[in-house]
Design a protein around this motif. Structure first.
Motif, PDB file in Angstrom:
ATOM      1  N   THR A 153      40.314  16.298-110.761  1.00  0.00           N
ATOM      2  CA  THR A 153      41.331  16.441-109.724  1.00  0.00           C
ATOM      3  C   THR A 153      42.695  16.524-110.373  1.00  0.00           C
ATOM      4  N   VAL A 154      43.498  17.494-109.960  1.00  0.00           N
ATOM      5  CA  VAL A 154      44.848  17.617-110.503  1.00  0.00           C
ATOM      6  C   VAL A 154      45.867  17.620-109.365  1.00  0.00           C
ATOM      7  N   CYS A 155      47.094  17.241-109.701  1.00  0.00           N
ATOM      8  CA  CYS A 155      48.190  17.240-108.730  1.00  0.00           C
ATOM      9  C   CYS A 155      48.701  18.662-108.543  1.00  0.00           C
ATOM     10  N   LEU A 156      48.963  19.038-107.322  1.00  0.00           N
ATOM     11  CA  LEU A 156      49.638  20.312-107.048  1.00  0.00           C
ATOM     12  C   LEU A 156      51.046  19.965-106.577  1.00  0.00           C
ATOM     13  N   THR A 157      51.869  19.544-107.545  1.00  0.00           N
ATOM     14  CA  THR A 157      53.168  18.974-107.161  1.00  0.00           C
ATOM     15  C   THR A 157      54.114  19.994-106.520  1.00  0.00           C
ATOM     16  N   GLU A 158      53.849  21.271-106.751  1.00  0.00           N
ATOM     17  CA  GLU A 158      54.690  22.304-106.129  1.00  0.00           C
ATOM     18  C   GLU A 158      54.439  22.380-104.619  1.00  0.00           C
ATOM     19  N   ASN A 159      53.271  21.920-104.211  1.00  0.00           N
ATOM     20  CA  ASN A 159      52.892  22.003-102.804  1.00  0.00           C
ATOM     21  C   ASN A 159      53.041  20.649-102.140  1.00  0.00           C
ATOM     22  N   LYS A 160      54.178  20.460-101.485  1.00  0.00           N
ATOM     23  CA  LYS A 160      54.395  19.194-100.793  1.00  0.00           C
ATOM     24  C   LYS A 160      53.583  19.193 -99.496  1.00  0.00           C
ATOM     25  N   ILE A 161      53.300  18.015 -99.033  1.00  0.00           N
ATOM     26  CA  ILE A 161      52.611  17.879 -97.751  1.00  0.00           C
ATOM     27  C   ILE A 161      53.555  18.388 -96.657  1.00  0.00           C
ATOM     28  N   PRO A 162      53.096  19.321 -95.830  1.00  0.00           N
ATOM     29  CA  PRO A 162      53.983  19.813 -94.769  1.00  0.00           C
ATOM     30  C   PRO A 162      54.233  18.734 -93.718  1.00  0.00           C
ATOM     31  N   GLN A 163      55.318  18.886 -92.997  1.00  0.00           N
ATOM     32  CA  GLN A 163      55.642  17.944 -91.916  1.00  0.00           C
ATOM     33  C   GLN A 163      54.502  17.908 -90.913  1.00  0.00           C
ATOM     34  N   ILE A 164      54.019  16.744 -90.630  1.00  0.00           N
ATOM     35  CA  ILE A 164      52.909  16.635 -89.690  1.00  0.00           C
ATOM     36  C   ILE A 164      53.358  15.835 -88.486  1.00  0.00           C
ATOM     37  N   LYS A 165      53.260  16.479 -87.335  1.00  0.00           N
ATOM     38  CA  LYS A 165      53.690  15.832 -86.098  1.00  0.00           C
ATOM     39  C   LYS A 165      52.542  15.004 -85.550  1.00  0.00           C
ATOM     40  N   VAL A 166      52.796  13.732 -85.362  1.00  0.00           N
ATOM     41  CA  VAL A 166      51.775  12.897 -84.742  1.00  0.00           C
ATOM     42  C   VAL A 166      52.264  12.511 -83.343  1.00  0.00           C
ATOM     43  N   PRO A 167      51.340  12.217 -82.439  1.00  0.00           N
ATOM     44  CA  PRO A 167      51.758  11.894 -81.064  1.00  0.00           C
ATOM     45  C   PRO A 167      52.642  10.647 -81.019  1.00  0.00           C
ATOM     46  N   ASP A 168      53.427  10.515 -79.936  1.00  0.00           N
ATOM     47  CA  ASP A 168      54.292   9.348 -79.762  1.00  0.00           C
ATOM     48  C   ASP A 168      53.487   8.062 -79.908  1.00  0.00           C
ATOM     49  N   GLY A 169      54.060   7.128 -80.605  1.00  0.00           N
ATOM     50  CA  GLY A 169      53.400   5.847 -80.760  1.00  0.00           C
ATOM     51  C   GLY A 169      52.475   5.781 -81.970  1.00  0.00           C
ATOM     52  N   PHE A 170      52.172   6.934 -82.564  1.00  0.00           N
ATOM     53  CA  PHE A 170      51.349   6.946 -83.772  1.00  0.00           C
ATOM     54  C   PHE A 170      52.266   6.807 -84.985  1.00  0.00           C
ATOM     55  N   VAL A 171      51.808   6.065 -85.965  1.00  0.00           N
ATOM     56  CA  VAL A 171      52.608   5.875 -87.173  1.00  0.00           C
ATOM     57  C   VAL A 171      51.803   6.339 -88.383  1.00  0.00           C
ATOM     58  N   SER A 172      52.295   7.351 -89.076  1.00  0.00           N
ATOM     59  CA  SER A 172      51.592   7.824 -90.271  1.00  0.00           C
ATOM     60  C   SER A 172      51.861   6.882 -91.435  1.00  0.00           C
ATOM     61  N   GLU A 173      50.835   6.559 -92.166  1.00  0.00           N
ATOM     62  CA  GLU A 173      51.032   5.722 -93.349  1.00  0.00           C
ATOM     63  C   GLU A 173      50.673   6.449 -94.635  1.00  0.00           C
ATOM     64  N   ASN A 174      49.792   7.386 -94.508  1.00  0.00           N
ATOM     65  CA  ASN A 174      49.353   8.100 -95.697  1.00  0.00           C
ATOM     66  C   ASN A 174      48.786   9.447 -95.272  1.00  0.00           C
ATOM     67  N   VAL A 175      48.924  10.431 -96.115  1.00  0.00           N
ATOM     68  CA  VAL A 175      48.346  11.739 -95.848  1.00  0.00           C
ATOM     69  C   VAL A 175      47.611  12.154 -97.105  1.00  0.00           C
ATOM     70  N   ASN A 176      46.511  12.796 -96.914  1.00  0.00           N
ATOM     71  CA  ASN A 176      45.683  13.138 -98.038  1.00  0.00           C
ATOM     72  C   ASN A 176      45.168  14.560 -97.841  1.00  0.00           C
ATOM     73  N   LEU A 177      45.745  15.489 -98.573  1.00  0.00           N
ATOM     74  CA  LEU A 177      45.312  16.880 -98.442  1.00  0.00           C
ATOM     75  C   LEU A 177      44.744  17.346 -99.767  1.00  0.00           C
ATOM     76  N   VAL A 178      43.493  17.726 -99.748  1.00  0.00           N
ATOM     77  CA  VAL A 178      42.809  18.122-100.980  1.00  0.00           C
ATOM     78  C   VAL A 178      42.266  19.539-100.847  1.00  0.00           C
ATOM     79  N   VAL A 179      42.619  20.362-101.796  1.00  0.00           N
ATOM     80  CA  VAL A 179      42.072  21.708-101.872  1.00  0.00           C
ATOM     81  C   VAL A 179      40.826  21.618-102.749  1.00  0.00           C
ATOM     82  N   LYS A 180      39.725  22.164-102.275  1.00  0.00           N
ATOM     83  CA  LYS A 180      38.491  22.128-103.072  1.00  0.00           C
ATOM     84  C   LYS A 180      38.219  23.506-103.639  1.00  0.00           C
TER      85      LYS A 180
END
Ligand code: ZN
Ligand code: ZN
Ligand code: ZN
Length: 138
Positions: free
Chosen positions: A102-129
């Motif tokens: 597994t390698v970092c794709l540091t050029e590709n930041k996680i895009p803004q992800i809209k979560v519904p009201d009241g939801f709190v994002s703590e971590n995002v995990n996007l993996v290209v296989k």
């Protein structure tokens, strides 16, 4: 270029030989390391010290954890000035299904992800296989 000492000090981490060695090991590796990779690289070192070092690095945003879907946590160095914030720092990862690396794709930041009201994002995990450059032979 900051030296490893300066870098650790700037994150208010006390510099020890072990910490410097682990940092160097991760910096020289393009591929994210598992705890057992680190253990194998430092087979004379005390395991508890190794775990604590990684934990400290993680808390201070020197390394980040990667969950690539294999069930084994991997660690890679953060970019400089990383705070491991979802909005600004997290990036995608690439997992090779052939060699399991597994390698970092540091050029590709996680895009803004809209979560519904009241939801709190703590971590995002996007993996290209897919297949890495070594395995694809290109
Ligand atoms: Zn980070
Ligand atoms: Zn591969
Ligand atoms: Zn990464």
């Amino acid at each position: 270029m900051k030296t490893i000492e300066q870098l650790l000090e700037s994150k208010s981490i006390r510099v020890t030989a072990m910490r410097m060695l682990i940092y160097k090991f991760l910096a020289e590796n393009r591929v994210a390391a598992t705890l057992s990779d680190i253990e194998n690289a430092f087979d004379k070192a005390d395991r508890t010290t190794l775990y604590r070092t990684i934990k400290t690095f993680e808390e201070k945003a020197i390394v980040h954890k990667i969950d690539d879907g294999t069930g084994i946590t991997k660690y890679a160095l953060c970019e400089k000035d990383c705070n491991c914030e979802i909005e600004t720092d997290l990036h995608l990862h690439f997992h090779c299904t052939n060699c399991n690396k597994t390698v970092c794709l540091t050029e590709n930041k996680i895009p803004q992800i809209k979560v519904p009201d009241g939801f709190v994002s703590e971590n995002v995990n996007l993996v290209v296989k897919g297949i890495c450059d070594k395995c694809s032979g290109q």
